[in-house]
Design a protein around this motif. Sequence first.
Motif, PDB file in Angstrom:
ATOM      1  N   ALA B 139       0.821  -1.334   0.024  1.00 35.72           N
ATOM      2  CA  ALA B 139      -0.001   0.100   0.335  1.00 35.72           C
ATOM      3  C   ALA B 139       0.788   1.167   0.100  1.00 35.72           C
ATOM      4  O   ALA B 139       1.902   1.216   0.370  1.00 35.72           O
ATOM      5  CB  ALA B 139      -0.908  -0.054   1.108  1.00 35.72           C
ATOM      6  N   ASP B 157      -4.805   2.772   1.501  1.00 40.75           N
ATOM      7  CA  ASP B 157      -4.057   2.745   0.366  1.00 40.75           C
ATOM      8  C   ASP B 157      -4.451   4.057  -0.271  1.00 40.75           C
ATOM      9  O   ASP B 157      -5.634   4.196  -0.527  1.00 40.75           O
ATOM     10  CB  ASP B 157      -4.009   1.684  -0.125  1.00 40.75           C
ATOM     11  N   TYR B 172      -3.496  -3.368   5.966  1.00 39.68           N
ATOM     12  CA  TYR B 172      -3.272  -1.841   5.778  1.00 39.68           C
ATOM     13  C   TYR B 172      -3.492  -1.286   7.186  1.00 39.68           C
ATOM     14  O   TYR B 172      -2.720  -0.325   7.570  1.00 39.68           O
ATOM     15  CB  TYR B 172      -4.519  -1.314   4.879  1.00 39.68           C
TER      16      TYR B 172
END
Lengths: 366, 366
Positions: B139, B157, B172
């Motif tokens: 990301a 991201d 993430y």
Amino acid sequence: MTAQPDQTGARPGQIIISVDAMGGDEGPSVVVAGIAESAKKNPEIGFILHGPEEQLRKLVAKRRVLDGRVAFRDCPDVVTMEDKPSQVVRNGKNTSMWSALESVRQGEAHGAVSCGNTGALMALSMMRLRKLPGVNRPAIAILWPSLNPQGFNVMLDVGADVRADAKDLLQYALMGASYARNGLGLARPRIGLLNVGTEEHKGRAELKEAHGMIAAFADQANFEFVGFVEGSDIPGTSVDVIVTDGFTGNVAIKTGEGTANMFSDLLREAFQYSPLSRLASILAITSLRRLKNRVDPRHVNGGVFLGLNGTVVKSHGSADATGVSAAVRLAFTLAKSGFAEKLAARVASTAELDQDDAQAASQAER
Amino acid sequence: MTAQPDQTGARPGQIIISVDAMGGDEGPSVVVAGIAESAKKNPEIGFILHGPEEQLRKLVAKRRVLDGRVAFRDCPDVVTMEDKPSQVVRNGKNTSMWSALESVRQGEAHGAVSCGNTGALMALSMMRLRKLPGVNRPAIAILWPSLNPQGFNVMLDVGADVRADAKDLLQYALMGASYARNGLGLARPRIGLLNVGTEEHKGRAELKEAHGMIAAFADQANFEFVGFVEGSDIPGTSVDVIVTDGFTGNVAIKTGEGTANMFSDLLREAFQYSPLSRLASILAITSLRRLKNRVDPRHVNGGVFLGLNGTVVKSHGSADATGVSAAVRLAFTLAKSGFAEKLAARVASTAELDQDDAQAASQAER
């Protein structure tokens, strides 16, 4: 539109707006103040007001400008912000929101305005007004402050549905073009498809497919297709209508709102920092007020539901009288232009993607 | 990190940043000016500079502060903004971008900075540095001006990949938490998952699934999960790290940028409107400059690629010397904190979602 619903005692040529008085954060007194503001500015407008009649009559009686221009529909129930759309659809028959839409359905009003729960309003609108033939997913379109001469850009969908396939995006483009023509007076609006880059190879598969479909419709639907645009174009000058799915559109407008709020907060801080800067803020007060008005969301309050049999305007839940009045004005403008009928004809053209050009040409003015 | 790559003549304790001198909109002279700015402020830093050596040597020779602190890697080719990532991966061996990553891969630099083509940089980084074990999609994380005490929020991201499933979003969250700890010094960052509403029943299916997965990891990964957040929270105070897919994140940051630019333009206009407002702008100039610095994207320039074996910072293509210097500082800060190693250990923990708590506790400080 020339229908003159006589139940409201409407005068010939009057445009009747059906208003849900309940469900906003500020209660019915703000809604009544808002319609009074509209009534003062606009002699052509009349209202049907939905909610607890006794309470509403008292509020309306205080506003002389509303004398003889408001009909009432008594409803005991209110849709709250917490209610789930599915519950409202099942059990909401006695709510002011349901009743406000019913006036449009029955043809006694030319458009409806509500400050209530967006999800419930969309679900009820779909059930009671029904989708236009050829429309798969209705969309919510908003006006967004921009640097364009018209001062605003149109963006849709901003939250009716979190999904959209290529054909949905094509319909959003057609509906958005029609809205820009009738709501903003742009003869040949520029349409852009929101993506993460402007190159044609970028983005998700459905966007590439939609790119081709929208481009193919540009001539016959009388808009200019500028191709892919990015988030930075939403308040910019390269495009008039931004087409996207309801998830992305919703995140984008809320990000824009959040950024504008942060900017305002920091500007206020900056002006309070020193005696000199406080003096400066006094000197610049008119200019700053003008700036504030330019980007004030209250003046462009109102998400329009597109793709239904009838015009529904969703006002912000926390709208004040100025905000409610802006939403009413929007409903009025669209009703007056015969927008609903033009839009219906426009989207019908996508039902047959290979229609002949002569027919398309006759629709190019819509 | 203690590796002291001797090819560069690095002094003990020095942190070496590998810099792609080419590919930015402003050319190598701005990049050299940027690293000179960093060198001036930071005695611990050294550089490996990639590009046409003869040209770069001349530029570096003009900056005395860079004396003895720059090694060169001669590369004849440049990745342009128009090059497709797939082409660069196949034919980019002689480009400065490839070479800049190679220095990280070989361990002669602690991190890389490039102003070049984002897609190509990500594709090359994935191919040359490889993904961390357990990471499906790397990301790009950025810092976004916010009203929080730390002045910035992390969002990821913002464009590495247009898709993300629930497990990607969990990763993430873990990577974003680790970045906020090491990059912003937040001991227990608050993580939010971007959606179109804060109620748990809203949004797409993968978001509901990710909600549960991230909540389950909050304790062992030492972050607070605040649940769903909206676009308006990105610059706000309710959350420190905003997790989303690369499509939505990219649209959001560009919308925020566009809104901020519109606001600046209108503010400038407002101050030029009348003699009084022009006087006001002079009186408020220091306060306004402070505001500008606060939200100036150049000071937070740098998207960090997360999920790779090595630290790569993507500087804005149009960055000036201040922007390049900010990106270098970011790479330095992360290298100095040993971020890459901590992150690797952190994401490895998701490979086994049912790992035991003892192991998790030992990683809670990362």
